[in-house]
Design a protein around this motif. Sequence first.
Motif, PDB file in Angstrom:
ATOM      1  N   GLY A  13      39.748  29.428  50.566  1.00 51.77           N
ATOM      2  CA  GLY A  13      41.186  29.312  50.369  1.00 51.77           C
ATOM      3  C   GLY A  13      41.519  28.973  48.928  1.00 51.77           C
ATOM      4  O   GLY A  13      42.531  29.394  48.378  1.00 51.77           O
ATOM      5  N   GLN A  14      40.664  28.166  48.309  1.00 51.85           N
ATOM      6  CA  GLN A  14      40.760  27.892  46.876  1.00 51.85           C
ATOM      7  C   GLN A  14      39.358  28.004  46.300  1.00 51.85           C
ATOM      8  O   GLN A  14      38.380  27.745  47.007  1.00 51.85           O
ATOM      9  N   LEU A  15      39.274  28.354  45.007  1.00 56.12           N
ATOM     10  CA  LEU A  15      37.933  28.509  44.420  1.00 56.12           C
ATOM     11  C   LEU A  15      37.189  27.182  44.416  1.00 56.12           C
ATOM     12  O   LEU A  15      35.971  27.154  44.570  1.00 56.12           O
ATOM     13  N   ILE A  16      37.927  26.091  44.223  1.00 55.61           N
ATOM     14  CA  ILE A  16      37.283  24.772  44.282  1.00 55.61           C
ATOM     15  C   ILE A  16      37.880  24.006  45.458  1.00 55.61           C
ATOM     16  O   ILE A  16      39.085  23.779  45.512  1.00 55.61           O
ATOM     17  N   ARG A  17      37.038  23.663  46.379  1.00 54.47           N
ATOM     18  CA  ARG A  17      37.482  22.898  47.543  1.00 54.47           C
ATOM     19  C   ARG A  17      36.283  22.129  48.083  1.00 54.47           C
ATOM     20  O   ARG A  17      35.135  22.545  47.894  1.00 54.47           O
ATOM     21  N   TYR A  18      36.542  21.026  48.770  1.00 53.04           N
ATOM     22  CA  TYR A  18      35.465  20.199  49.298  1.00 53.04           C
ATOM     23  C   TYR A  18      35.138  20.559  50.736  1.00 53.04           C
ATOM     24  O   TYR A  18      36.027  20.908  51.514  1.00 53.04           O
TER      25      TYR A  18
ATOM     26  N   PHE B 184      42.553  20.964  39.180  1.00 50.32           N
ATOM     27  CA  PHE B 184      43.690  21.886  39.356  1.00 50.32           C
ATOM     28  C   PHE B 184      43.385  22.803  40.540  1.00 50.32           C
ATOM     29  O   PHE B 184      42.229  23.013  40.888  1.00 50.32           O
ATOM     30  N   PRO B 185      44.422  23.343  41.159  1.00 49.34           N
ATOM     31  CA  PRO B 185      44.199  24.251  42.299  1.00 49.34           C
ATOM     32  C   PRO B 185      44.049  25.700  41.833  1.00 49.34           C
ATOM     33  O   PRO B 185      44.662  26.099  40.840  1.00 49.34           O
ATOM     34  N   THR B 186      43.256  26.463  42.563  1.00 46.16           N
ATOM     35  CA  THR B 186      43.113  27.909  42.305  1.00 46.16           C
ATOM     36  C   THR B 186      43.159  28.626  43.648  1.00 46.16           C
ATOM     37  O   THR B 186      42.159  28.693  44.368  1.00 46.16           O
ATOM     38  N   ILE B 187      44.326  29.103  43.990  1.00 41.14           N
ATOM     39  CA  ILE B 187      44.516  29.745  45.298  1.00 41.14           C
ATOM     40  C   ILE B 187      43.792  31.094  45.305  1.00 41.14           C
ATOM     41  O   ILE B 187      44.009  31.929  44.426  1.00 41.14           O
ATOM     42  N   SER B 188      42.941  31.277  46.301  1.00 40.35           N
ATOM     43  CA  SER B 188      42.106  32.492  46.273  1.00 40.35           C
ATOM     44  C   SER B 188      42.155  33.271  47.583  1.00 40.35           C
ATOM     45  O   SER B 188      41.389  34.210  47.768  1.00 40.35           O
TER      46      SER B 188
ATOM     47  N   SER C 230      45.501  30.114  39.263  1.00 40.28           N
ATOM     48  CA  SER C 230      45.380  28.692  38.917  1.00 40.28           C
ATOM     49  C   SER C 230      46.659  28.178  38.300  1.00 40.28           C
ATOM     50  O   SER C 230      47.342  28.899  37.569  1.00 40.28           O
ATOM     51  N   ALA C 231      46.943  26.916  38.573  1.00 37.59           N
ATOM     52  CA  ALA C 231      48.091  26.250  37.965  1.00 37.59           C
ATOM     53  C   ALA C 231      47.785  24.756  37.954  1.00 37.59           C
ATOM     54  O   ALA C 231      46.741  24.342  38.457  1.00 37.59           O
ATOM     55  N   TRP C 232      48.681  23.967  37.394  1.00 31.97           N
ATOM     56  CA  TRP C 232      48.469  22.521  37.437  1.00 31.97           C
ATOM     57  C   TRP C 232      49.035  21.958  38.732  1.00 31.97           C
ATOM     58  O   TRP C 232      49.788  22.619  39.443  1.00 31.97           O
ATOM     59  N   TYR C 233      48.660  20.732  39.009  1.00 28.61           N
ATOM     60  CA  TYR C 233      49.107  20.055  40.218  1.00 28.61           C
ATOM     61  C   TYR C 233      50.428  19.317  40.002  1.00 28.61           C
ATOM     62  O   TYR C 233      50.750  18.891  38.899  1.00 28.61           O
ATOM     63  N   THR C 234      51.162  19.135  41.084  1.00 30.85           N
ATOM     64  CA  THR C 234      52.214  18.113  41.168  1.00 30.85           C
ATOM     65  C   THR C 234      51.539  16.924  41.869  1.00 30.85           C
ATOM     66  O   THR C 234      50.803  17.125  42.851  1.00 30.85           O
ATOM     67  N   CYS C 235      51.782  15.707  41.384  1.00 35.20           N
ATOM     68  CA  CYS C 235      51.015  14.549  41.865  1.00 35.20           C
ATOM     69  C   CYS C 235      51.104  14.343  43.379  1.00 35.20           C
ATOM     70  O   CYS C 235      50.152  13.880  44.017  1.00 35.20           O
ATOM     71  N   THR C 236      52.235  14.720  43.970  1.00 35.47           N
ATOM     72  CA  THR C 236      52.398  14.501  45.411  1.00 35.47           C
ATOM     73  C   THR C 236      51.460  15.375  46.256  1.00 35.47           C
ATOM     74  O   THR C 236      51.122  15.008  47.372  1.00 35.47           O
ATOM     75  N   GLU C 237      51.047  16.518  45.711  1.00 39.45           N
ATOM     76  CA  GLU C 237      50.145  17.386  46.491  1.00 39.45           C
ATOM     77  C   GLU C 237      48.838  16.661  46.795  1.00 39.45           C
ATOM     78  O   GLU C 237      48.254  16.830  47.861  1.00 39.45           O
ATOM     79  N   ILE C 238      48.408  15.862  45.832  1.00 32.09           N
ATOM     80  CA  ILE C 238      47.131  15.149  46.003  1.00 32.09           C
ATOM     81  C   ILE C 238      47.371  13.799  46.669  1.00 32.09           C
ATOM     82  O   ILE C 238      46.767  13.476  47.701  1.00 32.09           O
TER      83      ILE C 238
ATOM     84  N   ARG D  77      49.536  14.197  50.115  1.00 30.28           N
ATOM     85  CA  ARG D  77      49.067  15.155  51.120  1.00 30.28           C
ATOM     86  C   ARG D  77      47.530  15.105  51.226  1.00 30.28           C
ATOM     87  O   ARG D  77      46.993  14.562  52.169  1.00 30.28           O
ATOM     88  N   ASN D  78      46.847  15.673  50.222  1.00 28.21           N
ATOM     89  CA  ASN D  78      45.398  15.875  50.372  1.00 28.21           C
ATOM     90  C   ASN D  78      44.641  14.586  50.700  1.00 28.21           C
ATOM     91  O   ASN D  78      43.782  14.565  51.579  1.00 28.21           O
ATOM     92  N   LEU D  79      44.978  13.514  49.990  1.00 29.52           N
ATOM     93  CA  LEU D  79      44.225  12.270  50.198  1.00 29.52           C
ATOM     94  C   LEU D  79      44.846  11.382  51.279  1.00 29.52           C
ATOM     95  O   LEU D  79      44.248  10.398  51.688  1.00 29.52           O
TER      96      LEU D  79
HETATM   97  N1  ARG Z   1      48.753  22.123  47.776  1.00 29.14           N
HETATM   98  C1  ARG Z   1      47.560  22.776  47.361  1.00 29.14           C
HETATM   99  C2  ARG Z   1      46.487  21.729  47.048  1.00 29.14           C
HETATM  100  O1  ARG Z   1      46.745  20.594  47.157  1.00 29.14           O
HETATM  101  C3  ARG Z   1      47.777  23.661  46.157  1.00 29.14           C
HETATM  102  C4  ARG Z   1      48.911  24.643  46.247  1.00 29.14           C
HETATM  103  C5  ARG Z   1      49.352  25.183  44.897  1.00 29.14           C
HETATM  104  N2  ARG Z   1      49.786  24.121  44.021  1.00 29.14           N
HETATM  105  C6  ARG Z   1      50.060  24.258  42.743  1.00 29.14           C
HETATM  106  N3  ARG Z   1      50.377  23.201  42.060  1.00 29.14           N
HETATM  107  N4  ARG Z   1      49.992  25.427  42.144  1.00 29.14           N
HETATM  108  O2  ARG Z   1      45.409  21.992  46.624  1.00 29.14           O
END
Ligand code: ARG
Length: 388
Positions: A147-152, A234-238, A255-263, A266-268
Amino acid sequence: MKTSRVCIQQETSLPLHAGPAAAEAEDLVLQLAAEEHLPPDAVKPRIGEIRAELDATGTYWQNSDELRLGARIAWRNNPQCIGKFYWKGLETRDCRDVGASPGDEGVVFEALVDHLRSAWNGGKVRLLLSVFTPSRPDRPGPRVWNGQLIRYAGYRQHDGTVLGDPETVDLTEAVVRLGWRGQGTEYDVLPLVIQWPGREPRLFDLPQDAVPEVRISHPDYAWFEQLGLRWHAFPTISNQVLELGGLRYPLAPFSAWYTCTEIGARNLSDTNRYDKLPQVAQRMGLDTTRDRTLWRDRALLELTSAVLHSYDQAGVTIIDHHFATKQFVRHEEREHKSGRGCPADWSAIVPATSGSTTPVWQRRYEPTRTLPNFTPHPVPWPSGGGEG
Ligand code: ARG
């Protein structure tokens, strides 16, 4: 690497009969002209050229402007993204010739690694898209399973709990069936799975320098670091197909940069992700026995502020949700001035914390789907159950 039995999903939807493809190609050319990327008198000849190529070969080759500018429009059309203010800044790497034949998985992998290094850019994260071979009527293009090039990795344990990221449990099980063995930590980076439809998938481990990560610490709480939290830079949607001008590019990592709330929010912190709020709250000394103490809310805020702080300290681009939403509203206004709508999915645009403090809260959005666009792939791996 030994591979076990896998059911390989073909990419079946290849709408490359000259009819619909020609209409979409024509729309793209007209749109580029309407946005003044193409002189009006160039429209007819280009459409004629494309038609002829489609008739002769069933597909056509987009020129670099169609690819580069079309990809920006595809981003602008995507309703899920809050960062579209920057759509004109998207850089495209043309990888259409890289590993264009089945069997070139290794070459594709190298190009994906280059993509990550280039997007990372020493911490000044780039808005970067790499576009690989398009699907042709006789031959679908390659894709990755990730789903992303880098993921755990997420390892399901015997007691039903998950070690790592629950989001990737199915993918992790699929790569384990293909012979991969992780270290068994909470943050094992998954291998890339590269596949041409009809061929066995191949696994590749990412080199460490292509996987920049940030360890999470807090500006005020010294103990925070001991929680051992981290995230990739950073995220890389793939797992999205770039649908552009009647063509489908099944491998187009973005690839793009993150918004702090995503991590942080949400993620953590999601209970079906890393679920770290109870630990944070406990170290903060909050009363976690009752929801009414709002311990989750407090912990969420501190975790998100720790993320922002840590990325800043590490010199990695990240934005906060207040800035992101203000930019989004500016983008919306700019789009309206240009006579366009702004397709958006409200639930994807409103940040996961403090939604009502941001300017998008009061607004209403239509997630209208227009082409060109980025569209999620169906999940490629066989469902775990029946596999022996
Ligand atoms: N929410 C997804 C993540 O936490 C990434 C989605 C795209 N986000 C972005 N900043 N371009 O990994």
